[in-house]
Design a protein around this motif. Structure first.
Motif, PDB file in Angstrom:
ATOM      1  N   SER A 147     -52.426 -12.429  22.192  1.00  0.00           N
ATOM      2  CA  SER A 147     -53.142 -13.662  22.519  1.00  0.00           C
ATOM      3  C   SER A 147     -54.048 -13.515  23.736  1.00  0.00           C
ATOM      4  O   SER A 147     -54.853 -14.407  24.012  1.00  0.00           O
ATOM      5  CB  SER A 147     -52.153 -14.802  22.746  1.00  0.00           C
ATOM      6  OG  SER A 147     -51.280 -14.489  23.817  1.00  0.00           O
ATOM      7  N   SER A 148     -53.948 -12.423  24.464  1.00  0.00           N
ATOM      8  CA  SER A 148     -54.822 -12.181  25.608  1.00  0.00           C
ATOM      9  C   SER A 148     -55.982 -11.254  25.261  1.00  0.00           C
ATOM     10  O   SER A 148     -56.711 -10.814  26.156  1.00  0.00           O
ATOM     11  CB  SER A 148     -54.033 -11.590  26.775  1.00  0.00           C
ATOM     12  OG  SER A 148     -53.540 -10.296  26.448  1.00  0.00           O
ATOM     13  N   ALA A 169     -68.049  -9.538  13.024  1.00  0.00           N
ATOM     14  CA  ALA A 169     -67.604 -10.848  13.495  1.00  0.00           C
ATOM     15  C   ALA A 169     -66.651 -10.667  14.661  1.00  0.00           C
ATOM     16  O   ALA A 169     -65.992  -9.634  14.782  1.00  0.00           O
ATOM     17  CB  ALA A 169     -66.919 -11.623  12.375  1.00  0.00           C
ATOM     18  N   ALA A 170     -66.586 -11.693  15.519  1.00  0.00           N
ATOM     19  CA  ALA A 170     -65.679 -11.661  16.665  1.00  0.00           C
ATOM     20  C   ALA A 170     -65.100 -13.044  16.893  1.00  0.00           C
ATOM     21  O   ALA A 170     -65.702 -14.054  16.506  1.00  0.00           O
ATOM     22  CB  ALA A 170     -66.410 -11.176  17.914  1.00  0.00           C
ATOM     23  N   ILE A 171     -63.948 -13.064  17.561  1.00  0.00           N
ATOM     24  CA  ILE A 171     -63.272 -14.333  17.825  1.00  0.00           C
ATOM     25  C   ILE A 171     -62.632 -14.281  19.208  1.00  0.00           C
ATOM     26  O   ILE A 171     -62.135 -13.235  19.635  1.00  0.00           O
ATOM     27  CB  ILE A 171     -62.237 -14.639  16.717  1.00  0.00           C
ATOM     28  CG1 ILE A 171     -61.700 -16.058  16.821  1.00  0.00           C
ATOM     29  CG2 ILE A 171     -61.107 -13.604  16.720  1.00  0.00           C
ATOM     30  CD1 ILE A 171     -60.950 -16.519  15.575  1.00  0.00           C
ATOM     31  N   SER A 172     -62.651 -15.413  19.899  1.00  0.00           N
ATOM     32  CA  SER A 172     -62.125 -15.484  21.256  1.00  0.00           C
ATOM     33  C   SER A 172     -60.596 -15.563  21.257  1.00  0.00           C
ATOM     34  O   SER A 172     -59.956 -15.595  20.229  1.00  0.00           O
ATOM     35  CB  SER A 172     -62.716 -16.699  21.961  1.00  0.00           C
ATOM     36  OG  SER A 172     -62.361 -17.883  21.256  1.00  0.00           O
ATOM     37  N   LEU A 173     -60.044 -15.628  22.458  1.00  0.00           N
ATOM     38  CA  LEU A 173     -58.586 -15.570  22.630  1.00  0.00           C
ATOM     39  C   LEU A 173     -57.845 -16.630  21.814  1.00  0.00           C
ATOM     40  O   LEU A 173     -56.843 -16.331  21.157  1.00  0.00           O
ATOM     41  CB  LEU A 173     -58.223 -15.742  24.101  1.00  0.00           C
ATOM     42  CG  LEU A 173     -58.803 -14.749  25.097  1.00  0.00           C
ATOM     43  CD1 LEU A 173     -58.278 -15.055  26.495  1.00  0.00           C
ATOM     44  CD2 LEU A 173     -58.471 -13.328  24.695  1.00  0.00           C
ATOM     45  N   ASN A 174     -58.332 -17.844  21.859  1.00  0.00           N
ATOM     46  CA  ASN A 174     -57.629 -18.922  21.150  1.00  0.00           C
ATOM     47  C   ASN A 174     -58.378 -19.374  19.898  1.00  0.00           C
ATOM     48  O   ASN A 174     -58.005 -20.371  19.287  1.00  0.00           O
ATOM     49  CB  ASN A 174     -57.400 -20.109  22.078  1.00  0.00           C
ATOM     50  CG  ASN A 174     -58.692 -20.705  22.603  1.00  0.00           C
ATOM     51  OD1 ASN A 174     -59.776 -20.296  22.202  1.00  0.00           O
ATOM     52  ND2 ASN A 174     -58.594 -21.668  23.494  1.00  0.00           N
ATOM     53  N   SER A 206     -60.796 -15.466  11.574  1.00  0.00           N
ATOM     54  CA  SER A 206     -59.784 -16.388  12.081  1.00  0.00           C
ATOM     55  C   SER A 206     -58.639 -15.573  12.667  1.00  0.00           C
ATOM     56  O   SER A 206     -58.527 -14.371  12.412  1.00  0.00           O
ATOM     57  CB  SER A 206     -59.282 -17.303  10.963  1.00  0.00           C
ATOM     58  OG  SER A 206     -58.683 -16.551   9.919  1.00  0.00           O
ATOM     59  N   ARG A 207     -57.797 -16.233  13.439  1.00  0.00           N
ATOM     60  CA  ARG A 207     -56.656 -15.545  14.030  1.00  0.00           C
ATOM     61  C   ARG A 207     -55.455 -16.470  14.061  1.00  0.00           C
ATOM     62  O   ARG A 207     -55.593 -17.690  14.111  1.00  0.00           O
ATOM     63  CB  ARG A 207     -56.981 -15.036  15.428  1.00  0.00           C
ATOM     64  CG  ARG A 207     -57.207 -16.096  16.464  1.00  0.00           C
ATOM     65  CD  ARG A 207     -57.705 -15.473  17.774  1.00  0.00           C
ATOM     66  NE  ARG A 207     -56.699 -14.596  18.373  1.00  0.00           N
ATOM     67  CZ  ARG A 207     -56.987 -13.690  19.306  1.00  0.00           C
ATOM     68  NH1 ARG A 207     -58.231 -13.527  19.716  1.00  0.00           N
ATOM     69  NH2 ARG A 207     -56.012 -12.942  19.814  1.00  0.00           N
ATOM     70  N   ASP A 208     -54.273 -15.864  14.055  1.00  0.00           N
ATOM     71  CA  ASP A 208     -53.014 -16.584  14.185  1.00  0.00           C
ATOM     72  C   ASP A 208     -52.235 -15.892  15.295  1.00  0.00           C
ATOM     73  O   ASP A 208     -51.621 -14.841  15.073  1.00  0.00           O
ATOM     74  CB  ASP A 208     -52.245 -16.546  12.862  1.00  0.00           C
ATOM     75  CG  ASP A 208     -50.988 -17.392  12.875  1.00  0.00           C
ATOM     76  OD1 ASP A 208     -50.462 -17.631  13.973  1.00  0.00           O
ATOM     77  OD2 ASP A 208     -50.528 -17.804  11.811  1.00  0.00           O
ATOM     78  N   ASN A 209     -52.248 -16.474  16.477  1.00  0.00           N
ATOM     79  CA  ASN A 209     -51.599 -15.834  17.625  1.00  0.00           C
ATOM     80  C   ASN A 209     -50.076 -15.826  17.486  1.00  0.00           C
ATOM     81  O   ASN A 209     -49.408 -14.989  18.092  1.00  0.00           O
ATOM     82  CB  ASN A 209     -52.020 -16.523  18.914  1.00  0.00           C
ATOM     83  CG  ASN A 209     -53.441 -16.152  19.308  1.00  0.00           C
ATOM     84  OD1 ASN A 209     -54.031 -15.208  18.783  1.00  0.00           O
ATOM     85  ND2 ASN A 209     -54.009 -16.923  20.226  1.00  0.00           N
ATOM     86  N   ASN A 215     -49.637 -12.727  15.367  1.00  0.00           N
ATOM     87  CA  ASN A 215     -50.340 -11.520  15.835  1.00  0.00           C
ATOM     88  C   ASN A 215     -51.270 -10.953  14.758  1.00  0.00           C
ATOM     89  O   ASN A 215     -51.286  -9.731  14.512  1.00  0.00           O
ATOM     90  CB  ASN A 215     -49.352 -10.441  16.281  1.00  0.00           C
ATOM     91  CG  ASN A 215     -48.779 -10.705  17.660  1.00  0.00           C
ATOM     92  OD1 ASN A 215     -48.919 -11.800  18.195  1.00  0.00           O
ATOM     93  ND2 ASN A 215     -48.129  -9.713  18.228  1.00  0.00           N
ATOM     94  N   THR A 216     -52.023 -11.811  14.116  1.00  0.00           N
ATOM     95  CA  THR A 216     -52.929 -11.348  13.074  1.00  0.00           C
ATOM     96  C   THR A 216     -54.326 -11.932  13.247  1.00  0.00           C
ATOM     97  O   THR A 216     -54.501 -13.030  13.785  1.00  0.00           O
ATOM     98  CB  THR A 216     -52.425 -11.717  11.671  1.00  0.00           C
ATOM     99  OG1 THR A 216     -52.288 -13.130  11.584  1.00  0.00           O
ATOM    100  CG2 THR A 216     -51.088 -11.053  11.359  1.00  0.00           C
ATOM    101  N   VAL A 217     -55.299 -11.181  12.786  1.00  0.00           N
ATOM    102  CA  VAL A 217     -56.674 -11.657  12.683  1.00  0.00           C
ATOM    103  C   VAL A 217     -57.146 -11.343  11.271  1.00  0.00           C
ATOM    104  O   VAL A 217     -56.784 -10.309  10.699  1.00  0.00           O
ATOM    105  CB  VAL A 217     -57.585 -11.014  13.747  1.00  0.00           C
ATOM    106  CG1 VAL A 217     -57.627  -9.509  13.603  1.00  0.00           C
ATOM    107  CG2 VAL A 217     -58.985 -11.607  13.686  1.00  0.00           C
TER     108      VAL A 217
END
Length: 123
Positions: free
Chosen positions: A30-31, A49-54, A71-74, A77-79
């Protein structure tokens, strides 16, 4: 650094869809800002493509904007990279990458990389 493992690549017809996933090890996911890059045969590796921390900020290459969604799921631990309306020119090895803190689109800013997953789009 985080350890990254991609999955979900394969062969698809033009116009079809694929969903790539990247699983990260460690408790610092998540960091890390996350991104996808791709490399076609005999070409340089390009930003996708890129995605920020949250997940509140995303960036896309012009060539995929409107067709791909990162997309991500903190908690898991997946993107992921949802790829729709695929074209033959999307054929490449797709890499997941991570960097601490701020979102970025330059591959040289990323220190952790997965092994890549092949995506092939037939015409």
């Amino acid at each position: 650094q985080v350890q990254l493992v991609e999955s979900g690549g394969g062969l698809v017809q033009a116009g079809g869809s694929l969903r790539l996933s990247c699983a990260a090890s460690g408790r610092t996911f998540s960091s890390h800002a996350m991104a996808w890059f791709r490399q076609a045969p005999a070409k340089e590796r390009d930003f996708v493509a890129a995605i920020s921390l949250n997940g509140d900020i995303t960036r896309y290459a012009d060539s995929v904007r409107g067709r791909f969604t990162i997309s991500r799921d903190n908690a898991k631990n997946t993107v992921s990279l949802q790829m729709n309306s695929l074209k033959p020119e999307d054929t490449a090895v797709y890499y997941c990458a991570a960097r601490p803190s701020i979102i970025h689109t330059n591959e040289r800013a990323f220190g952790s990389w997965g092994q890549g997953t092949q995506v092939t789009v037939s015409s």
